[in-house]
Design an enzyme around this catalytic site. Structure first.
Site, PDB file in Angstrom:
ATOM      1  N   SER A 163      31.478  88.347  72.168  1.00 39.12           N
ATOM      2  CA  SER A 163      31.412  87.957  70.890  1.00 39.12           C
ATOM      3  C   SER A 163      32.393  88.441  69.883  1.00 39.12           C
ATOM      4  O   SER A 163      32.454  88.431  68.754  1.00 39.12           O
ATOM      5  CB  SER A 163      29.943  88.194  70.532  1.00 39.12           C
ATOM      6  OG  SER A 163      29.706  89.783  70.727  1.00 39.12           O
ATOM      7  N   HIS A 184      32.500  81.467  73.934  1.00 36.33           N
ATOM      8  CA  HIS A 184      31.494  82.119  73.088  1.00 36.33           C
ATOM      9  C   HIS A 184      30.305  81.353  72.782  1.00 36.33           C
ATOM     10  O   HIS A 184      30.195  80.798  71.799  1.00 36.33           O
ATOM     11  CB  HIS A 184      31.994  82.867  71.885  1.00 36.33           C
ATOM     12  CG  HIS A 184      30.791  83.789  71.263  1.00 36.33           C
ATOM     13  ND1 HIS A 184      30.866  83.856  69.961  1.00 36.33           N
ATOM     14  CD2 HIS A 184      29.758  84.341  71.930  1.00 36.33           C
ATOM     15  CE1 HIS A 184      29.833  84.553  69.624  1.00 36.33           C
ATOM     16  NE2 HIS A 184      29.271  85.003  70.675  1.00 36.33           N
ATOM     17  N   GLU A 196      31.944  78.664  70.766  1.00 34.38           N
ATOM     18  CA  GLU A 196      33.635  78.818  70.201  1.00 34.38           C
ATOM     19  C   GLU A 196      34.342  78.937  71.419  1.00 34.38           C
ATOM     20  O   GLU A 196      34.507  79.621  72.197  1.00 34.38           O
ATOM     21  CB  GLU A 196      33.276  80.173  69.379  1.00 34.38           C
ATOM     22  CG  GLU A 196      32.655  80.188  68.156  1.00 34.38           C
ATOM     23  CD  GLU A 196      32.648  81.526  67.328  1.00 34.38           C
ATOM     24  OE1 GLU A 196      32.752  81.528  66.205  1.00 34.38           O
ATOM     25  OE2 GLU A 196      32.489  82.715  68.070  1.00 34.38           O
ATOM     26  N   ASN A 234      31.302  85.435  63.964  1.00 33.36           N
ATOM     27  CA  ASN A 234      30.771  87.080  63.744  1.00 33.36           C
ATOM     28  C   ASN A 234      32.213  87.723  62.822  1.00 33.36           C
ATOM     29  O   ASN A 234      31.570  88.539  62.199  1.00 33.36           O
ATOM     30  CB  ASN A 234      31.015  87.703  65.160  1.00 33.36           C
ATOM     31  CG  ASN A 234      29.764  87.709  65.943  1.00 33.36           C
ATOM     32  OD1 ASN A 234      28.661  87.516  65.355  1.00 33.36           O
ATOM     33  ND2 ASN A 234      29.881  87.742  67.296  1.00 33.36           N
TER      34      ASN A 234
END
Length: 328
Positions: A163, A184, A196, A234
């Site tokens: 991540s 991800h 992702e 993130n």
């Protein structure tokens, strides 16, 4: 003559398109390294969508727990997927029997697609895609990929579920930088629709398209991003949580009021402090420390004294019973 030329061009274009499509890898066999929540979740959605999956971890005990977790998760998914209908009549009871049968068959078929192993090197010889979902430690991940690079076939694509860590750095530990990318997934994997897909400067178009296609095949909605710290979610989420901590550190507002404000004012399901405790304060600290080392002058990545203090005291959030809040 012009007609013949057009026909020739169309035929040549069709042939070129067919050749390009043939070159793109269609993933059928998947190896997932790591039997934790993320790894087990990825194995589940891959198997449920018809892929043959090998789930790998260090011990049979961990894998037994993973298999049990997958079965329980499948039961929850089945309950929603084959939900009972509200009408109460003879047709309802017939439909109910059919739905329960279909649900049981779905679980059985999915579980049959999953096998487990404690020897990663021994099971990657015929895999199309390796997805790593182990501890967030760059050196450990690089060592794993370096080892598997020696045993996996040339066509096999490597992907990390990290991540926050740099995909390019991991790819450089192998000889297949063009067949390396990021996938991800989000927790809980069976429920969260997003993936992702991370493309490094060395990731080939063929690899990128294969990863996008695989993400769609397992029922997810993929978004693409370059190999930048935190990718998309993130990169936006972690600085937001850290800014909430700084707001609290300065005494501008209480953590309770900050959480309430973001839930009622922004419509978020959880406030930043609730989310930090859910994610794990050690995980958040690891991410922000890693980004700070990459970009020490970026104020968004500045460490938090309060977060560092709580982690040092082993107050890591819900998993330890106390973080920013206390839990019974």
């Amino acid at each position: 003559m012009a007609f013949a030329t057009r026909q020739f061009v169309r035929a040549a274009s069709s042939t070129a398109a067919a050749t390009a499509a043939a070159k793109k890898l269609i993933v059928k066999h998947v190896t997932v390294i790591g039997g934790g929540l993320m790894g087990a979740g990825i194995a589940q959605v891959a198997a449920a969508s018809g892929h043959t999956v090998v789930l790998v971890d260090q011990s049979a005990e961990i894998l037994k727990k993973s298999a049990k977790g997958i079965e329980e998760s499948l039961k929850r998914v089945t309950k929603k997927k084959f939900a009972d209908k509200p009408e109460v009549d003879i047709f309802y009871f017939i439909l109910l029997i059919k739905l329960r049968k279909a649900g049981a068959e779905f679980i059985e078929k999915t579980l049959k697609n999953i096998t487990t192993s404690t020897d990663a090197a021994a099971v990657v010889h015929s895999t199309d895609l390796i997805i790593e979902a182990i501890v967030e430690n760059m050196e450990v991940k690089k060592e794993l990929f370096k080892t598997l690079d020696k045993f996996a076939p040339e066509h096999t694509i490597f992907a990390s579920n990290t991540s926050s860590l740099q995909i390019t750095n991991m790819a450089n530990s192998t000889t297949r930088q063009d067949r390396f990318g990021g996938l991800h997934f989000f927790n809980p994997v069976p429920m969260m629709k997003l993936v992702e897909v991370i493309r490094t400067p060395m990731t080939s178009q063929k690899t990128f398209e294969s990863l996008m296609d695989f993400s769609k095949a397992v029922g997810k909605s993929p978004v693409s991003c370059k190999d930048t710290p935190g990718f998309i979610v993130n990169r936006l989420l972690v600085p937001y949580m850290m800014e909430a901590v700084r707001l609290f550190e300065r005494g501008d507002a209480s953590k309770e009021d900050i959480d309430v404000a973001m839930k009622l004012g922004a419509g978020y399901p959880m406030g930043p402090f609730e989310l930090l405790d859910y994610v794990g304060l050690d995980t958040s600290k690891y991410i922000i420390d890693g980004w700070h080392s990459l970009e020490p002058n970026n104020p968004l990545f500045a460490p938090s004294p309060l977060l560092n203090k709580l982690v040092a005291e082993k107050k890591l959030g819900k998993k330890t019973g106390e973080g920013f809040y206390k839990y019974k």
